[in-house]
Enzyme design. Sequence first.
Site, PDB file in Angstrom:
ATOM      1  N   ASP A   2     -10.680   1.810  -3.518  1.00  0.00           N
ATOM      2  CA  ASP A   2     -11.238   1.376  -2.239  1.00  0.00           C
ATOM      3  C   ASP A   2     -12.762   1.329  -2.284  1.00  0.00           C
ATOM      4  O   ASP A   2     -13.395   0.774  -1.384  1.00  0.00           O
ATOM      5  CB  ASP A   2     -10.792   2.319  -1.115  1.00  0.00           C
ATOM      6  CG  ASP A   2      -9.345   2.086  -0.703  1.00  0.00           C
ATOM      7  OD1 ASP A   2      -8.783   1.035  -1.066  1.00  0.00           O
ATOM      8  OD2 ASP A   2      -8.768   2.963  -0.027  1.00  0.00           O
TER       9      ASP A   2
ATOM     10  N   ASP B 135       0.829  -1.197   0.000  1.00  0.00           N
ATOM     11  CA  ASP B 135       0.000   0.000   0.000  1.00  0.00           C
ATOM     12  C   ASP B 135       0.869   1.256   0.000  1.00  0.00           C
ATOM     13  O   ASP B 135       2.070   1.207   0.321  1.00  0.00           O
ATOM     14  CB  ASP B 135      -0.929   0.001   1.218  1.00  0.00           C
ATOM     15  CG  ASP B 135      -2.294   0.597   0.904  1.00  0.00           C
ATOM     16  OD1 ASP B 135      -2.408   1.335  -0.088  1.00  0.00           O
ATOM     17  OD2 ASP B 135      -3.248   0.322   1.656  1.00  0.00           O
TER      18      ASP B 135
END
EC number: 3.2.1.22
Length: 733
Positions: free
Chosen positions: A546, A478
Amino acid sequence: MNLSWLPPFRFLSLFALNLGFVLSVSAQTVLPVETQNNAMVLQVDAKKNLSMIYLGRKLEHSQEYTSIASQYKQSADYTGLLNSAYTPSGSRNLVEPAITVTHADGNNSLDLRYIRSSLKKLDEQVSLLTVVLKDKVYNFEVTLYYKSYFKEDVIEQWCTIRQQEKGNVTLHKFASANLHLRGGSYWLNQYHGDWAKEMQPEESRLTHGIKTLDSKLGTRANLFQPSVFMVSLNKPATEDEGEVLFGGLEWSGNFRTDLEIDNQDNLRIISGINNYASAYTLKPGEELRTPAFLYTLSTQGKGKASRNLQQWARNYKLLDGKGTRLTLLNNWEATYFDFNENKLAGLLKDTKKLGVDLFLLDDGWFGNKYPRNGDVAGLGDWQENKKKLPNGITSLVKEARENGVKFGIWIEPEMVNPKSELYDKHPDWVVKQPERDEYYFRNQLVLDLTNPKVQDFVFGIVDGLFTKNPELAYIKWDCNAVIYNAHSATLKDQSHFYVDYVQGLYKVLQRIRAKYPTVPMMLCSGGGGRIDYGALQYFTEFWPSDNTDPLERIFMQWEYSYFYPAIASSNHVTDWGKQPIKFRTDVAMMGKLGFDIVVSHLPESDLKFCQEAIQQYNAVKSIIWQGDQYRLANPRESVVASMLYLTEDKSTGVIFNYLVNYRYDENSKQPVLLKGLDAAKQYKITEINLYPGTKSTIDGAKQYTGDFLMKIGFNPDVNASRTSVVLKLEEVK
């Protein structure tokens, strides 16, 4: 083949080029870069100026490329540089340059002339044209590279800039590519967005002047403006009609693409690293290599261009693009930061029960002095949290093995919370201005990857995990912060920061891949913030957004698919959205399938559906991953979205169909026209992925010719009670 009719001198020049060198015996030398359907043609004039004279469909007779320029009766080019292959500044140029320099003696002009070129065949499908340009006065050299992929109609273009002057030279702009296109009008399809609303398309007609697409974010550079784009010539291209160029920069940092219509009404496209705050100094003997700019041209609409890029990516760029992928269960939406060994042990059993390959442990597993119980602390302290995981990651890997599944883990190694032991020990490792207040993005700062010690630290995070846990099978990487107050405590020239940061990142990834070449890694950056082929050569897949609401994902995945293949897209079934589990799962199957749900909370029929859907997915995933993709019904133009994945031999396909407009009585009123089939073949179409206890309304015994399906179409019978329909297309032999 009889070649006697060709003009002898011109034939000699072109033939020599195909052997790997150029023999110019006339006033002009033509350098064609040809792919299966297209040609990009360079020309050297008598004064050694290098120009791009053509970018379009390949001509049958290559000697006719020399006749192209004479067919255009446009206004005067006062500079002689409007179609320059790499436009310099400071001399006679009057338009946007590809390169701007200040020489060692302070002179700001540049006049690049052709020196030599060579063509090397790297394999049966790939060739590399190299062209050397040099300033007439200064010992300053630019080498242009054109790597062509014949079957895929893709070209990668980059350059190296080298100087041998008596002092330092400053590069103020250093683009990778400089294209020149001729058309009556030009239509730009660009993208914009933000967190949870990535890849929003926006099309407009280009007007005179300069349109700039760029990013200055440093990291997750695609957050607001992805670097990929489309340009249609003469009219907006549709899915199957029109001339369109797809382009994108293979670079994970700040980028800049200038699109300029000049006074001759031609389009100039200049793309490369953003020169914002990035003047780059070269010492004598040093060189800078720019990242590749990739492009493909289609005369058959956007669908053909996308299939070109997808095939190219699978064959040459995406890590393990022809391989397989792991289905997974992620714990994030099941637990967020609140978990312990017992909870995870239950989720590991659920992983096996569900039928996927791997369990992924997400954020929150690390930090002791500053426990990672939220996003405000612990980032940078990559030791297992002793309270949550008293027996460490090793016990979880073992538990996964005993449950017959693999184990993967989340990391965010480029970032740090100010509330962390790492920050306490190494404040000089953090990107921040010493005289400015710290300013946080998601409660975190960025580590300085221009610093070799930080590069070692980041590599060590990954290496340490695998050293302790050799059976670790997956990494989710990430990157959630952008760069504020850009400054390195160790970098001598701060204007090099944005460039050197990305190069430092790539050095780390290269080291990881040298030691762990096959481990699957997901490229995640708060969603779609770092999706480009500069990074994807080190990753097996990416996280599009997301936002996992399946209705939203239909639109996002549609746009991503123009530039990236389905095998690279990580799509998870979550609790976002109000759609039933079937709809959510069907949407996630259009790529690399994963789940982020509480399995134990699923009703029995939902669990059964998921288990059966995973088995069905495993049976057809190779078609989705490696097949040719055809967009049949655009969700922005229809109440139904429809997508086909078809094997290369046109024998088998999977068609996904969704209701995307829920107003009263909306349904698939008309048949959906299929594409790409063999008109002479007979096909049958059956519905798969049915929810337990339901029956299909599709007659799977009926046969159709490919001709019928492409001219009349097939109705998937999508309606309010059948909002998601997955069909399997099979040749009847």
